[in-house]
Design a protein around this motif. Structure first.
Motif: not given
Length: 212
Positions: A74-79, A212
């Motif tokens: 998933n391109p959206t990742f929450m640590n 980035t």
């Protein structure tokens, strides 16, 4: 002109003919109903078999998930665990003022203090002023095994116990900056040696800057 007897015979004959026709009609109707019921009974298992075959064919026609879809990230990742970034040296370190001593550029900092009566060691996190781990000779479980609560042996015991607690908490690297005029003392050296022998590294890696 027919007599009364002939009329009665003619009526009886007509009634018999009508009764025979009705019986034949009922017989034909019963025969056709039986044939229809037999056809329905013969066709019922065929219909059920066709439905089962249709369901199986529909279940088998569904495509199986490919390996590429399962391995897609998933391109959206929450640590959800900030310790991951700390372990990879990617988390942000609070630098603080340059004139501040000791420096605030750390993830975890070890503080060792020795008073007239007790020895205390604490581990602080950069995000909290409350110590994360602590060990002191004021604890009865540690104090009852010592002759003195501020000797060199007490400093070594505090280092061994705190190193084990750090290992259980998953903190294996921390910053330790002793006061310069006490760094060469036997108490501080025995404490540092006990921490290192317990598997604790008294330094942290430099922060990595990923473009980035």
């Amino acid at each position: 002109m027919l007599s009364e007897c002939q009329r009665w015979r003619w009526a009886c004959h007509v009634h018999e003919v009508n009764t025979a026709e009705e019986e034949m009609a009922l017989t034909e109707l019963n025969r056709s109903v039986r044939q229809l019921l037999g056809q329905i009974q013969r066709c019922r298992p065929v219909v059920a078999t066709n439905q089962t075959t249709r369901c199986l064919s529909q279940a088998a026609s569904q495509p199986e998930p490919s390996a590429d879809e399962n391995e897609a990230v998933n391109p959206t990742f929450m640590n959800r665990n900030p310790r991951n970034l700390e372990q990879m040296a990617l988390a942000v370190k609070d630098r603080g003022w340059k004139t501040t001593w000791p420096h605030r550029e750390f993830y975890h900092r070890l503080v060792f203090s020795r008073t007239q009566h007790h020895v205390t060691a604490q581990v602080f996190s950069s995000s909290s002023p409350v110590p994360v781990l602590t060990c002191s000779t004021t604890e009865w479980a540690l104090r009852r095994e010592l002759v003195s609560t501020r000797c060199v042996a007490a400093c070594q015991a505090v280092g061994e116990v705190l190193a084990r607690r750090c290992q259980q908490a998953g903190i294996t690297r921390m910053v330790y900056r002793a006061i310069p005029w006490t760094f060469r003392s036997d108490a501080v050296q025995s404490f540092r040696t006990a921490m290192k022998e317990g598997g604790i590294t008294l330094s942290e890696p430099r922060r990595k800057y990923v473009g980035t």
